[in-house]
Design a protein around this motif. Structure first.
Motif, short mmCIF file in Angstrom:
data_model
loop_
_atom_site.label_atom_id
_atom_site.label_comp_id
_atom_site.label_asym_id
_atom_site.label_seq_id
_atom_site.Cartn_x
_atom_site.Cartn_y
_atom_site.Cartn_z
N LYS A 88 -21.21 27.83 -19.85
CA LYS A 88 -20.20 27.57 -18.81
C LYS A 88 -20.83 26.86 -17.62
O LYS A 88 -20.25 25.92 -17.06
CB LYS A 88 -19.60 28.92 -18.37
N LEU B 127 -21.46 23.21 -18.56
CA LEU B 127 -20.23 22.44 -18.59
C LEU B 127 -19.81 22.03 -17.18
O LEU B 127 -19.26 20.94 -16.97
CB LEU B 127 -19.11 23.25 -19.25
N THR B 128 -20.09 22.89 -16.23
CA THR B 128 -19.75 22.60 -14.83
C THR B 128 -20.73 21.63 -14.19
O THR B 128 -20.33 20.71 -13.48
CB THR B 128 -19.71 23.91 -14.02
N ASP C 100 -23.20 16.55 -17.55
CA ASP C 100 -22.31 15.72 -18.38
C ASP C 100 -22.74 15.76 -19.85
O ASP C 100 -22.31 14.92 -20.65
CB ASP C 100 -22.34 14.26 -17.88
N PRO D 2 -14.24 24.72 -24.69
CA PRO D 2 -15.20 24.11 -23.77
C PRO D 2 -14.70 22.79 -23.19
O PRO D 2 -14.89 22.53 -21.99
CB PRO D 2 -16.44 23.90 -24.65
N TYR E 275 -12.04 23.53 -20.67
CA TYR E 275 -12.62 24.19 -19.49
C TYR E 275 -13.27 23.17 -18.57
O TYR E 275 -13.09 23.20 -17.35
CB TYR E 275 -13.66 25.24 -19.89
N ARG E 276 -14.04 22.24 -19.14
CA ARG E 276 -14.69 21.22 -18.32
C ARG E 276 -13.66 20.36 -17.58
O ARG E 276 -13.81 20.09 -16.38
CB ARG E 276 -15.59 20.34 -19.19
N LYS E 277 -12.59 19.98 -18.29
CA LYS E 277 -11.54 19.17 -17.66
C LYS E 277 -10.87 19.95 -16.54
O LYS E 277 -10.66 19.44 -15.44
CB LYS E 277 -10.51 18.77 -18.71
N ASP F 137 -12.06 22.51 -14.85
CA ASP F 137 -13.00 22.79 -13.76
C ASP F 137 -13.17 21.58 -12.86
O ASP F 137 -13.22 21.70 -11.63
CB ASP F 137 -14.35 23.20 -14.35
N ARG F 138 -13.21 20.39 -13.45
CA ARG F 138 -13.41 19.19 -12.63
C ARG F 138 -12.13 18.80 -11.88
O ARG F 138 -12.19 18.31 -10.76
CB ARG F 138 -13.92 18.06 -13.51
#
Length: 304
Positions: free
Chosen positions: A234, A237-238, A241, A271, A274-276, A278-279
């Motif tokens: 996690k 991913l935050t 890249d 995942p 989540y990355r999308k 979070d950003r």
């Protein structure tokens, strides 16, 4: 002191910041020879080769004899003195680094246990004598001293025993097992380790390890390992890249699909999503700050 042999080092920390030797030596003391009260900037271990004396720290006196040892922690005032009738001969090693506390804890030593007994066949003195020969500041000496320091701790680990008055309680022993298991997970989670590997490292059978984890941490060893890996994933991913496949590999998953399934089961989202998410959340937070620079963003808003 009648006889003393000492080595002081200056640059070990440049190569080994986690755990490194600062100085070492051994000496045969005169009757009532003392040191302190004094405060040390690093950790210091003494091991008594012969004779006896007393170690004083925090209003406690520890009478010690041949085969005993004592730990001095950084920034604590201590005093120690050889006996008058049977003054001790001892060796010492001073060491420091970010992992010192962890290394000592693995031996059962720390703030709540500052003395120990270790059966030794002369190996500890031989190791210190070997350290004393590397009195030059060069690469070979640096690596050899690091090796000898680790061998010294390995010999302590083999020889330390706890007498009736020093016996580890059941709770202390269980906490030590958990500490060692968690340290192994932290250092090896990326290598595809299994519960069997963890059990082997702490020298426990899997059934008892499971019982211990459930009782102390409330989760099984497998659940703990999975949570640790997915939490690290996690973070990556935050903060990076890197591709999902690469992150999976770096967290101990050989199959990205298995990783994605475990991630979704743990966090309720894949995942990639989540990355999308979070950003997008971070972008909304920045836009909000730009629109209202004088308004503080609450933790709840910042976290979504």
């Amino acid at each position: 002191m009648e006889e003393s042999y000492v080595l002081h080092l200056q640059k070990q920390y440049q190569k080994f910041s986690d755990f490194y030797l600062c100085y070492c030596g051994h000496a045969r003391c005169e009757p009532l020879h003392s040191y302190g009260p004094a405060v040390r900037p690093n950790y210091l271990l003494h091991y008594i080769l012969d004779g006896s004396g007393i170690y004083h720290v925090e209003d406690q006196d520890f009478p010690l004899h041949k085969g005993d040892g004592f730990l001095i922690e950084p920034n604590k005032q201590t005093f120690y003195q050889a006996s008058e009738e049977d003054p001790w001969t001892y060796l010492w090693i001073g060491f420091d680094g970010a992992k010192c506390e962890s290394c000592l804890h693995s031996l059962g030593l720390g703030s709540d246990r500052l003395t120990f007994h270790c059966e030794d066949d002369g190996s500890l003195l031989k190791l210190v004598d070997s350290m004393l020969t590397y009195n030059k500041s060069d690469t070979e000496a640096d690596f050899m001293l690091q090796s000898l320091l680790c061998q010294f701790f390995a010999r302590l680990a083999k020889g330390i025993s706890w007498g009736p008055e020093r016996h580890l309680s059941k709770r202390e022993r269980e906490n030590l097992y958990i500490h060692q298991a968690m340290e192994y997970i932290r250092n090896n989670y990326a290598n595809g380790i299994t519960v069997a590997d963890i059990a082997g490292y702490v020298a426990l059978n899997r059934s008892y390890l499971f019982t211990l984890f459930r009782r102390v941490l409330g989760v099984s060893p497998q659940e703990c390992l999975t949570q640790f890996r997915l939490t690290r994933a996690k973070e990556q991913l935050t903060l990076t890249d890197a591709s999902v496949a690469n992150i999976a590999m770096s967290c101990g998953y050989q199959d990205p699909q298995v990783f994605s399934k475990a991630f979704k089961q743990q966090f309720g989202i894949t995942p990639v999503k989540y990355r999308k998410w979070d950003r997008e959340r971070a972008l909304r937070s920045l836009e909000h700050m730009a629109e209202a620079p004088g308004e503080a963003v609450s933790e709840e808003d910042a976290l979504g």
